[in-house]
Design an enzyme around this catalytic site. Sequence first.
Site, PDB file in Angstrom:
ATOM      1  N   HIS A 120       0.837  -1.209   0.000  1.00 27.72           N
ATOM      2  CA  HIS A 120       0.000   0.000   0.000  1.00 27.72           C
ATOM      3  C   HIS A 120       0.867   1.253   0.000  1.00 27.72           C
ATOM      4  O   HIS A 120       2.081   1.190   0.216  1.00 27.72           O
ATOM      5  CB  HIS A 120      -0.915   0.013   1.238  1.00 27.72           C
ATOM      6  CG  HIS A 120      -1.876  -1.125   1.253  1.00 27.72           C
ATOM      7  ND1 HIS A 120      -1.568  -2.348   1.814  1.00 27.72           N
ATOM      8  CD2 HIS A 120      -3.127  -1.241   0.761  1.00 27.72           C
ATOM      9  CE1 HIS A 120      -2.594  -3.162   1.680  1.00 27.72           C
ATOM     10  NE2 HIS A 120      -3.557  -2.521   1.042  1.00 27.72           N
ATOM     11  N   THR A 168       5.602 -13.979 -18.686  1.00 25.19           N
ATOM     12  CA  THR A 168       4.980 -13.696 -17.401  1.00 25.19           C
ATOM     13  C   THR A 168       3.834 -14.652 -17.083  1.00 25.19           C
ATOM     14  O   THR A 168       3.401 -14.720 -15.944  1.00 25.19           O
ATOM     15  CB  THR A 168       4.425 -12.262 -17.366  1.00 25.19           C
ATOM     16  OG1 THR A 168       3.462 -12.112 -18.406  1.00 25.19           O
ATOM     17  CG2 THR A 168       5.538 -11.239 -17.536  1.00 25.19           C
ATOM     18  N   LYS A 186       1.485 -18.196 -33.058  1.00 24.26           N
ATOM     19  CA  LYS A 186       1.274 -19.241 -34.044  1.00 24.26           C
ATOM     20  C   LYS A 186       1.258 -20.590 -33.343  1.00 24.26           C
ATOM     21  O   LYS A 186       2.074 -20.839 -32.461  1.00 24.26           O
ATOM     22  CB  LYS A 186       2.394 -19.212 -35.089  1.00 24.26           C
ATOM     23  CG  LYS A 186       2.273 -20.307 -36.123  1.00 24.26           C
ATOM     24  CD  LYS A 186       3.410 -20.299 -37.113  1.00 24.26           C
ATOM     25  CE  LYS A 186       3.231 -21.462 -38.081  1.00 24.26           C
ATOM     26  NZ  LYS A 186       4.308 -21.546 -39.043  1.00 24.26           N
TER      27      LYS A 186
END
Length: 195
Positions: A120, A168, A186
């Site tokens: 935070h 990721t 692909k």
Amino acid sequence: MSNTKLSLTFRFLRAIGLNYPEEEYGQVGLLTVIGKFFSNPYHMLLLSMMNWVIFEPIAPRMLRPFLLRRMGAKVGKNVYIGDHVNFDQNRSHLISIGDHVHIDSGCRILCHKRDLSNYHINDDYARLPYKEQPVVIGKGTSIGMESFLMPGVTIGEGVVIGAGSLVTKDIPSWCIAIGRPAKPIKRFIPREPQA
């Protein structure tokens, strides 16, 4: 563990310049920290040996996979590891590499990151605990030069990761994935039977 031992450990760590979060090392004693301190040079030696020029003829297919196994990783047969590939040395036991994998030069494989789930405004980033996650590379996969594999990813079988990609998220088997973040572009199909 008593508060006295904890405070001694944290005082020692901070005295030598290490700012480890108490949440992460709350159950770690001073002897464990000292043991880690001495295991790091061993892993650093193994990592540096991977790039010694004298070993270059045997390094990619023999020496580098062998040394990575010595660091605790699971490495399959006939694996190619290019020069200057960096592994998460203290968490290499979380790395699993299948048979016939090809990892090109300059890649990085990471198995830990800061846990931002409870971060935070005005929090101290350096005090956040680490989240450790395995990295799995499937059989017959090729990782292009200068690619990054982030913690927690599984790359399927027969995948081609383009050079400079940032993986990721999980990549499904038998595809080409490129980009930052890497995405499949692909899919490979089965070979047609010859007449």
